[in-house]
Design an enzyme around this catalytic site. Structure first.
Site, PDB file in Angstrom:
ATOM      1  N   CYS A 114       0.808  -1.230   0.000  1.00 32.27           N
ATOM      2  CA  CYS A 114       0.000   0.000   0.000  1.00 32.27           C
ATOM      3  C   CYS A 114       0.837   1.274   0.000  1.00 32.27           C
ATOM      4  O   CYS A 114       0.311   2.357  -0.226  1.00 32.27           O
ATOM      5  CB  CYS A 114      -0.951  -0.007   1.187  1.00 32.27           C
ATOM      6  SG  CYS A 114      -1.993  -1.458   1.205  1.00 32.27           S
ATOM      7  N   HIS A 245      -3.155   7.188   3.026  1.00 32.76           N
ATOM      8  CA  HIS A 245      -3.617   5.878   2.576  1.00 32.76           C
ATOM      9  C   HIS A 245      -4.978   5.609   3.209  1.00 32.76           C
ATOM     10  O   HIS A 245      -5.175   5.849   4.404  1.00 32.76           O
ATOM     11  CB  HIS A 245      -2.597   4.814   2.985  1.00 32.76           C
ATOM     12  CG  HIS A 245      -3.064   3.418   2.713  1.00 32.76           C
ATOM     13  ND1 HIS A 245      -3.659   3.056   1.517  1.00 32.76           N
ATOM     14  CD2 HIS A 245      -3.043   2.295   3.476  1.00 32.76           C
ATOM     15  CE1 HIS A 245      -3.976   1.779   1.567  1.00 32.76           C
ATOM     16  NE2 HIS A 245      -3.614   1.298   2.741  1.00 32.76           N
ATOM     17  N   ASN A 275     -10.346   0.234   0.642  1.00 31.57           N
ATOM     18  CA  ASN A 275      -8.883   0.283   0.575  1.00 31.57           C
ATOM     19  C   ASN A 275      -8.445  -0.262  -0.787  1.00 31.57           C
ATOM     20  O   ASN A 275      -8.651  -1.437  -1.075  1.00 31.57           O
ATOM     21  CB  ASN A 275      -8.329  -0.568   1.722  1.00 31.57           C
ATOM     22  CG  ASN A 275      -6.811  -0.617   1.751  1.00 31.57           C
ATOM     23  OD1 ASN A 275      -6.147  -0.200   0.805  1.00 31.57           O
ATOM     24  ND2 ASN A 275      -6.270  -1.142   2.841  1.00 31.57           N
TER      25      ASN A 275
HETATM   26  N1  ACO Z   1     -18.332  -8.588   9.865  1.00 34.83           N
HETATM   27  C1  ACO Z   1     -18.740  -8.966  11.074  1.00 34.83           C
HETATM   28  N2  ACO Z   1     -17.903  -9.403  12.038  1.00 34.83           N
HETATM   29  C2  ACO Z   1     -16.601  -9.464  11.716  1.00 34.83           C
HETATM   30  C3  ACO Z   1     -16.109  -9.101  10.458  1.00 34.83           C
HETATM   31  C4  ACO Z   1     -17.038  -8.647   9.507  1.00 34.83           C
HETATM   32  N3  ACO Z   1     -16.683  -8.253   8.280  1.00 34.83           N
HETATM   33  N4  ACO Z   1     -14.770  -9.270  10.454  1.00 34.83           N
HETATM   34  C5  ACO Z   1     -14.415  -9.709  11.649  1.00 34.83           C
HETATM   35  N5  ACO Z   1     -15.532  -9.848  12.440  1.00 34.83           N
HETATM   36  C6  ACO Z   1     -15.619 -10.306  13.801  1.00 34.83           C
HETATM   37  C7  ACO Z   1     -14.482 -11.196  14.203  1.00 34.83           C
HETATM   38  O1  ACO Z   1     -14.721 -12.516  13.812  1.00 34.83           O
HETATM   39  C8  ACO Z   1     -14.482 -11.029  15.693  1.00 34.83           C
HETATM   40  O2  ACO Z   1     -15.493 -11.830  16.229  1.00 34.83           O
HETATM   41  P1  ACO Z   1     -15.296 -12.583  17.645  1.00 34.83           P
HETATM   42  O3  ACO Z   1     -15.122 -11.491  18.643  1.00 34.83           O
HETATM   43  O4  ACO Z   1     -16.566 -13.354  17.789  1.00 34.83           O
HETATM   44  O5  ACO Z   1     -14.077 -13.417  17.467  1.00 34.83           O
HETATM   45  C9  ACO Z   1     -14.908  -9.573  15.898  1.00 34.83           C
HETATM   46  O6  ACO Z   1     -15.524  -9.177  14.677  1.00 34.83           O
HETATM   47  C10 ACO Z   1     -13.755  -8.647  16.203  1.00 34.83           C
HETATM   48  O7  ACO Z   1     -12.728  -8.892  15.260  1.00 34.83           O
HETATM   49  P2  ACO Z   1     -11.419  -8.058  15.280  1.00 34.83           P
HETATM   50  O8  ACO Z   1     -10.549  -8.501  14.149  1.00 34.83           O
HETATM   51  O9  ACO Z   1     -10.828  -8.063  16.658  1.00 34.83           O
HETATM   52  O10 ACO Z   1     -11.993  -6.601  14.976  1.00 34.83           O
HETATM   53  P3  ACO Z   1     -11.265  -5.233  15.036  1.00 34.83           P
HETATM   54  O11 ACO Z   1     -12.020  -4.312  15.926  1.00 34.83           O
HETATM   55  O12 ACO Z   1      -9.788  -5.345  15.254  1.00 34.83           O
HETATM   56  O13 ACO Z   1     -11.488  -4.681  13.562  1.00 34.83           O
HETATM   57  C11 ACO Z   1     -10.318  -4.453  11.515  1.00 34.83           C
HETATM   58  C12 ACO Z   1     -10.956  -5.401  12.475  1.00 34.83           C
HETATM   59  C13 ACO Z   1     -11.374  -3.502  10.980  1.00 34.83           C
HETATM   60  C14 ACO Z   1      -9.723  -5.241  10.353  1.00 34.83           C
HETATM   61  C15 ACO Z   1      -9.240  -3.648  12.256  1.00 34.83           C
HETATM   62  O14 ACO Z   1      -8.397  -4.507  12.972  1.00 34.83           O
HETATM   63  C16 ACO Z   1      -8.425  -2.840  11.323  1.00 34.83           C
HETATM   64  O15 ACO Z   1      -8.902  -1.919  10.700  1.00 34.83           O
HETATM   65  N6  ACO Z   1      -7.126  -3.144  11.254  1.00 34.83           N
HETATM   66  C17 ACO Z   1      -6.276  -2.480  10.289  1.00 34.83           C
HETATM   67  C18 ACO Z   1      -6.531  -3.125   8.997  1.00 34.83           C
HETATM   68  C19 ACO Z   1      -5.967  -2.360   7.890  1.00 34.83           C
HETATM   69  O16 ACO Z   1      -5.627  -1.202   7.997  1.00 34.83           O
HETATM   70  N7  ACO Z   1      -5.875  -3.051   6.823  1.00 34.83           N
HETATM   71  C20 ACO Z   1      -5.357  -2.496   5.700  1.00 34.83           C
HETATM   72  C21 ACO Z   1      -4.032  -2.982   5.638  1.00 34.83           C
HETATM   73  S1  ACO Z   1      -3.689  -3.457   4.108  1.00 34.83           S
HETATM   74  C22 ACO Z   1      -2.900  -2.176   3.697  1.00 34.83           C
HETATM   75  O17 ACO Z   1      -3.478  -1.163   3.543  1.00 34.83           O
HETATM   76  C23 ACO Z   1      -1.489  -2.303   3.598  1.00 34.83           C
END
Ligand code: ACO
Length: 323
Positions: A114, A245, A275
């Protein structure tokens, strides 16, 4: 510091707009979960056009916006982690599509996930001696998503952004780029396995996998680090616009709070595009350009982070002319 300026921008997106509600029919998720955790409401997916098609459309728009003769382009760099094929490069495909058959052009792809567009802009700025440089970020991430994995497939989209640069002593770009070499699967997409037996090619984890929390922690450190690095001793308040980003609105809110920099001065379009990896910064840049938000004598900071980990920023001083 490089004395270059951007003279035109363009963008393109996958042809199908997919809303969070549409995704509810594919994986167990909800508009409410996606919106509150990420700020994303829709993304564009390309089912018929590959990365090069999106790159070509964005490039043509950037060339038109710059009002240049494409035959004066000397350099094409495409940042992508989802090229059409292993070889030839998307950059050479763009060159061919634009009919640039001259023997004085260098065209190649670059992969810094990214952060790719930032790394490509830095590379182009230091390589460009004369004529114009075409810098593109283009992705069809939908090809590498596991559409059964709700934790990744809701985050990404397909698109491309491009800009045309030229040397100009009155403008400048200051870059900061870093890689950690920490490839321990926080963000990973495999390819083909090595074949000891020299036959029977097997697929190896060909879909994107991510440890969201680890990426979140990294991003909230890396973005302020890169912004401070390009601003050196200058006050953060003097930045007229930050074009980050577009991964997650919560990451940007965290950065805004930590740096005491207003969200209103950040260009944010992840709600519409999701993204798009290396396309995200140039798509947001193109939008700011189209909206006339980029003017003379401005300080603008582009900033990003990605797998590898990679991260970086570019401080743009637009100088006397429009960027
Ligand atoms: N819909 C519903 N529930 C979901 C989904 C979804 N799409 N995805 C995950 N969950 C659930 C999980 O299974 C978990 O359930 P559980 O508690 O029963 O186990 C719960 O939601 C919480 O999951 P987490 O992964 O802990 O959620 P978090 O609050 O960390 O949010 C997220 C996840 C949005 C991905 C966050 O961690 C994030 O934004 N991280 C950064 C990601 C990022 O920037 N990615 C881009 C990188 S790639 C790049 O740009 C280089």
């Amino acid at each position: 510091m490089e004395h270059v300026r951007i003279i035109g921008c363009g963008k393109a997106a996958g042809e199908q707009k997919i809303t969070n509600n549409d995704l509810e029919n594919i994986v167990e998720t909800s508009d409410e979960w996606i919106t509150t955790r990420t700020g994303i409401r829709s993304r564009y997916i390309s089912s018929s056009r590959n990365t090069s098609d999106l790159a070509i459309e964005a490039a043509a728009n950037a060339i038109q916006s710059a009002g240049i003769n494409p035959h004066d382009i000397r350099l094409i760099i495409v940042a992508t982690l989802t090229p059409d094929c292993v070889t030839p490069s998307v950059a050479c495909m763009v060159q061919a599509a634009l009919g640039l058959n001259e023997d004085n052009i260098m065209a190649f792809d670059l992969n810094a996930a990214c952060s790719g567009f930032l790394f490509a802009l830095q590379t182009a700025s230091s390589l460009l001696q004369e004529g114009y440089g075409l810098v593109i970020g283009a992705e069809t991430l939908s090809k590498i998503l596991n559409w059964e994995d709700r934790s990744t497939c809701v985050l990404f989209g397909d698109g491309a952004g491009a800009c045309v640069i030229e040397r100009d002593e009155k403008a400048s770009m200051t870059f900061y780029a870093r890689s950690s070499g920490d490839t321990a699967h926080a963000l990973y997409c495999g390819s083909r396995s090595l074949q000891k037996d020299m036959h029977n090619v097997k697929e190896d984890k060909q879909y994107l996998e991510m440890n969201g929390r680890e990426v979140f922690r990294f991003a909230t450190r890396a973005m302020p680090d890169a912004i401070h690095a390009v601003m050196q001793d200058d006050d953060i308040d003097t930045i007229d616009l930050i074009i980050p980003h577009q991964a997650n609105r919560r990451i940007l809110e965290y950065v805004s709070k930590k740096m005491k920099y207003p969200m209103e001065k950040m260009i944010i379009n992840l709600d519409e595009f999701g993204n798009t990896s290396s396309a995200s910064v140039p798509i947001a840049l193109a939008r700011a350009w189209e909206e006339g938000r980029i003017r003379e004598n401005m300080t603008i900071v582009l900033v990003g982070f990605g797998a590898g980990f990679t991260w970086g920023a570019c401080r743009i001083e637009t100088g006397g002319k429009q960027l």
